[in-house]
Design a protein around this motif. Structure first.
Motif, mmCIF file in Angstrom:
data_model
loop_
_atom_site.group_PDB
_atom_site.id
_atom_site.type_symbol
_atom_site.label_atom_id
_atom_site.label_comp_id
_atom_site.label_asym_id
_atom_site.label_seq_id
_atom_site.Cartn_x
_atom_site.Cartn_y
_atom_site.Cartn_z
ATOM 1 N N VAL A 91 -8.163 -9.577 -7.834
ATOM 2 C CA VAL A 91 -9.484 -8.269 -7.516
ATOM 3 C C VAL A 91 -10.404 -9.136 -6.220
ATOM 4 C CG1 VAL A 91 -10.526 -6.244 -7.440
ATOM 5 C CG2 VAL A 91 -8.500 -6.257 -7.469
ATOM 6 N N THR A 152 -2.718 0.463 -3.193
ATOM 7 C CA THR A 152 -1.499 0.968 -4.527
ATOM 8 C C THR A 152 -0.933 0.200 -5.060
ATOM 9 O OG1 THR A 152 -1.833 3.116 -4.086
ATOM 10 C CG2 THR A 152 -0.271 3.107 -6.192
ATOM 11 N N TRP A 153 -1.201 -0.634 -6.918
ATOM 12 C CA TRP A 153 0.115 -1.219 -7.152
ATOM 13 C C TRP A 153 -0.193 -1.325 -8.415
ATOM 14 C CZ3 TRP A 153 -1.619 -5.226 -10.331
ATOM 15 C CH2 TRP A 153 -0.179 -6.523 -10.381
ATOM 16 N N ARG A 154 1.090 -2.033 -8.440
ATOM 17 C CA ARG A 154 1.385 -2.456 -9.941
ATOM 18 C C ARG A 154 2.469 -3.536 -10.736
ATOM 19 N NH1 ARG A 154 1.458 1.774 -14.779
ATOM 20 N NH2 ARG A 154 1.664 3.703 -13.270
ATOM 21 N N LEU A 161 -3.416 -0.156 -9.833
ATOM 22 C CA LEU A 161 -4.191 0.589 -8.611
ATOM 23 C C LEU A 161 -3.781 1.148 -7.869
ATOM 24 C CD1 LEU A 161 -5.654 -3.549 -7.363
ATOM 25 C CD2 LEU A 161 -6.424 -2.122 -8.720
ATOM 26 N N ALA A 164 -6.717 1.601 -3.699
ATOM 27 C CA ALA A 164 -8.175 1.184 -4.620
ATOM 28 C C ALA A 164 -8.637 0.446 -3.565
ATOM 29 C CB ALA A 164 -7.900 0.020 -5.576
ATOM 30 N N ILE A 166 -10.693 -1.972 -2.683
ATOM 31 C CA ILE A 166 -11.092 -3.165 -2.719
ATOM 32 C C ILE A 166 -12.333 -4.267 -1.433
ATOM 33 C CG2 ILE A 166 -10.605 -5.379 -3.415
ATOM 34 C CD1 ILE A 166 -8.019 -4.022 -4.212
#
Length: 359
Positions: A91, A152-154, A161, A164, A166
């Protein structure tokens, strides 16, 4: 894409092989800014800096130095070489290079790699046993940040996230992202399967042995459904340019040898490079780009026949070659080498296209 030629440096602070004096980090960074300005004026395409976290290197915050260069240049692209992604937050990497992209008017790039120096892992609290796993996951996240906003992330190794934001977003549609590979087949195959440009480091040995690696990269990309023609390859190698062969070797060798001894991997584990070995590696089939402008031209064209690559980045003057010689080398590379190489490769590609059409 037109063939590109650029330079890169790790910012090593090597004791001078004659005087033993060590240049200060402040002076080194100011020299880089001057080099970037000369490279831009000479018509080079890329200036890249490597990330290290040791007192014998001047640069740990690549985007900060590149941002200073951006204010003194107009056209040259500004890149990392490399961003050690395994121990970075993707990020924050994207935010920093997106900011650089805005400052430079869309000239920022990222070359991401695992890095051969490992001091950043304990410094930032990462487990070196997760060296490869961290890189794979963080590369996945960085790619996702480029493609999706909000995101959105994992993953396994950082907080997830959710929607998010960014920011900032870059001036370019998305930041160019290359993967640095040091010679392993698994890394080349992964870069190809992900559809990312390849930055291949060739630091020595017979360059012909790297051709199967480039072929593997392209075949992996093809099998993954990517357009291979749209995926550039960069060859990144040490070198130096001077008006004559003798001058290029005589000027650069003492600094290269001292740099390999003092700065290569961890302290105390460097090694001497015999002059005969250095000269052998500077020949056409060797891994070093050291010689007169015509020799550098010949070597780039020879390697283009092997790899069909689209970019050469030269680690110019490794070991701390004095600034007056560096500036002259940059001018020669930009004004005498690059135009000839671009014309010749463009002519080759035009001939191949014509041949394919007439078949």
């Amino acid at each position: 894409m037109p063939f590109e030629i650029g330079i890169y440096s790790f910012g090593e602070l090597t004791p001078d092989p004659v005087s033993g004096q060590v240049i200060s980090p402040q002076t080194r960074i100011r020299e880089f800014i001057e080099q970037a300005e000369v490279a831009d004026q000479a018509g080079l395409d890329v200036f890249a800096l490597g990330e290290h976290h040791r007192s014998d290197f001047a640069i740990s915050a690549i985007p900060v130095v590149l941002a200073a260069m951006a204010e003194r240049t107009k056209d040259i692209r500004l890149s990392s070489a490399v961003t050690v992604l395994s121990s970075e937050d993707p990020v924050r990497v994207h935010q920093q290079f997106a900011t650089l992209d805005l400052i430079s008017g869309g000239r920022a790039e990222i070359i991401a790699g695992r890095g051969s120096y490992t001091e950043s892992f304990p410094l930032f609290g990462y487990d070196l046993d997760l060296y490869s796993e961290l890189f794979a996951e963080k590369l996945e996240l960085l790619m996702a940040i480029r493609e999706q906003h909000p995101l959105t992330w994992r993953g396994r190794h950082r907080a997830p996230l959710f929607d998010a934001d960014i920011a900032p977003r870059p001036a370019q549609d998305k930041l160019p992202l290359w993967v640095a590979v040091g010679g392993t087949t698994a890394s080349a195959a992964r870069a190809g399967s992900l559809g990312l440009p390849l930055a291949l480091a060739i630091l020595g040995g017979a360059v012909s042995r790297y051709a199967p690696l480039v072929n593997l990269y392209r075949e992996s990309a093809r099998q993954a459904g990517h357009d291979v023609a749209a995926l550039p390859v960069s060859i990144n190698s040490p070198g130096f340019v001077a008006p004559t062969t003798r001058a290029a070797r005589d000027i650069s060798y003492p600094y290269f040898d001292r740099g390999m001894l003092e700065n290569f991997h961890q302290r105390g584990q460097g090694f001497h490079t015999p002059r005969k070995a250095y000269d052998a590696q500077a020949t056409l089939a060797g891994g070093l780009f050291v010689g007169s402008p015509q020799e550098i031209i010949d070597k780039i064209l020879y390697q283009h026949e092997l790899f069909g690559h689209q970019r050469l980045l030269m680690q110019l003057g490794f070991g701390g070659v004095p600034q007056k010689h560096m500036l002259k080398a940059i001018e020669l590379l930009g004004t005498e080498v690059a135009p000839v190489v671009r014309r010749e490769i463009a002519s080759r590609e035009a001939s191949r296209s014509t041949s394919e059409v007439t078949k």
